[in-house]
Design an enzyme around this catalytic site. Structure first.
Site, PDB file in Angstrom:
ATOM      1  N   GLU A 161     -34.955  29.152  49.400  1.00 17.95           N
ATOM      2  CA  GLU A 161     -34.464  29.504  50.734  1.00 17.95           C
ATOM      3  C   GLU A 161     -34.027  30.966  50.832  1.00 17.95           C
ATOM      4  OE1 GLU A 161     -31.272  26.887  51.862  1.00 17.95           O
ATOM      5  OE2 GLU A 161     -32.570  25.133  51.847  1.00 17.95           O
ATOM      6  N   HIS A 187     -40.213  29.786  56.295  1.00 20.69           N
ATOM      7  CA  HIS A 187     -39.474  30.513  55.260  1.00 20.69           C
ATOM      8  C   HIS A 187     -39.718  32.023  55.438  1.00 20.69           C
ATOM      9  CE1 HIS A 187     -38.291  27.092  52.406  1.00 20.69           C
ATOM     10  NE2 HIS A 187     -38.577  26.577  53.582  1.00 20.69           N
TER      11      HIS A 187
END
Ligand SMILES: Cc1ncc(COP(=O)(O)O)c(C=O)c1O
Length: 389
Positions: A161, A187
């Site tokens: 992340e 992402h």
């Protein structure tokens, strides 16, 4: 939608890259994936990068590789320290490989593992720490790595992340013995599906590479650190040395990755500008607990935990966001012990995990994107202010 959770980060360059692969007629792993791996390793100042088909596969191979090291391999029944908040596939491979999890609470302010609790969490069977940087904000990666090194533990850094985040002048995703990344849609970069493992350790690199593709030796260098090469090409082409998988990425994903990586610094800049605006509007309002930056966040999204002392109702806030056409969702996967899958994990919690439970019950996040979101963030502020009165 007025303010989306996730948007595409592609332009014409990515479409042209796909087209080039289609025209070439080679779709399985090849030169584009190789070039992307080299560029990714260089960007992170890491010796090795291995691309796979998802961040989940990157986590799986990282755990798997540690079971086949020559010296001090992991064994079933060994213990691993994990944070209470992460994505489900941070944990699943640990269960699949028979590790016992010691679950440690997160800090409420950063939503990352509370590194001060590592000393209490360690036991005689502890062999690994999994550290996760939540939503762009680096965990105490330097502290965790030092702690692991001093005690001879492995550190798997799940950086799925937090691509392009920084701590102590280094990129996140360079602190683990193995560090993992995701390039799933939404992402920091997107290769459709995709993941990466980075390491500076030659043996771990080869183990990951071998297990990425069937556990065969074909992708390993002639002077391999993990098997003795033989002369006979006939058998060598189908020589299996490890119980591996097929989690290879497509060539298209490699080609897209190269384009996206070129754009990454600019995209992170834009995300950080939005982050500054968000912080300016929300800090100092103690009804909303926002993520405290550790190092330099790459600002995946904006988290808000409703301060329980302010007596706010999350359903009421959610309703207001929905009416304002603003997307929202649970922070990462919430607290792992609150999911049904926990019944399959050998685990123990260090305490009642008060912060992770608070985040699970009172938190949510809204999106951040690599372009100016001033109108969306300003509106978010207005909507929340009104709903929280
Ligand atoms: C912390 C973390 N680890 C692993 C993953 C898995 O990545 P992927 O979706 O590419 O499988 C995610 C996905 O978002 C994640 O947030």
């Amino acid at each position: 939608m007025f303010y989306e959770l996730a948007v595409s980060t592609w332009g014409k360059e990515e479409i042209e890259a796909i087209q080039r692969v289609i025209t070439s007629g080679r779709f399985t792993i090849g030169a584009h994936v190789g070039a992307f791996e080299d560029a990714f390793a260089a960007y992170h100042n890491r010796k090795y990068a291995v691309m796979v088909n998802s961040g989940s596969s990157a986590n799986l191979l990282s755990v798997a590789a540690l079971f086949y090291k020559k010296d001090r391999p992991l064994k079933r029944g060994d213990e691993v320290i994990v944070p209470a908040i992460s994505w489900a596939t941070t944990y699943h491979p640990l269960q699949q490989y028979g590790l016992t999890m010691k679950i440690v609470d997160v800090e409420l302010e950063t939503i990352n593992i509370d590194a001060r609790q590592l000393e209490n969490a360690i036991g005689p069977r502890t062999r690994v720490i999994v550290g996760v940087s939540i939503l762009g904000n680096p965990a105490a990666l330097d502290v965790i790595r030092r702690f692991a090194d001093e005690r001879g533990l492995y550190f798997i850094e799940d950086n799925c992340e937090s691509m392009d985040a920084e701590l102590c002048g280094r990129k996140a995703g360079t602190f683990g013995h193995l560090s993992t990344f995701s390039s799933f849609f939404s992402h920091h970069i997107s290769t459709m599906e995709g993941g990466m493992v980075t390491t500076d350790d030659r043996e771990l690199f080869e183990l990951v590479k071998c297990m990425r593709a069937h556990g065969w030796v074909r992708d390993l260098p002639p002077d391999s650190a993990i098997y003795d090469g033989r002369e006979d090409d006939f058998y060598e082409a189908y020589r299996f040395i490890l119980p591996g998988y097929n989690v290879r990425p497509l060539e298209m994903s490699g080609a897209i990755g190269l384009e996206q990586l070129r754009k990454l610094p600019k995209m992170t800049d834009e995300r950080r500008k939005n982050w500054s605006r968000f912080v300016k509007l929300f800090s100092g309002d103690n009804r909303f607990i926002i993520q405290r930056e550790n190092g330099k966040s790459s600002a995946f999204s904006f988290t808000i935990v409703l301060n329980p002392e302010a007596g706010l109702s999350r359903p009421k806030i959610m309703k207001a966001l929905k009416e304002a056409d603003i997307g929202y969702r649970l922070i990462t996967g919430g607290c792992i012990t609150r999911h049904d899958v926990i019944r399959y994990y050998e685990h123990e919690c260090l305490d009642t995990l008060p912060n992770a439970n608070l985040v699970h019950d009172h938190g949510f996040f809204v999106g951040n994107h690599p372009f100016d979101l001033s109108p969306q963030i300003d509106r978010l502020r207005e909507v929340l202010d009104r709903a929280a009165r």
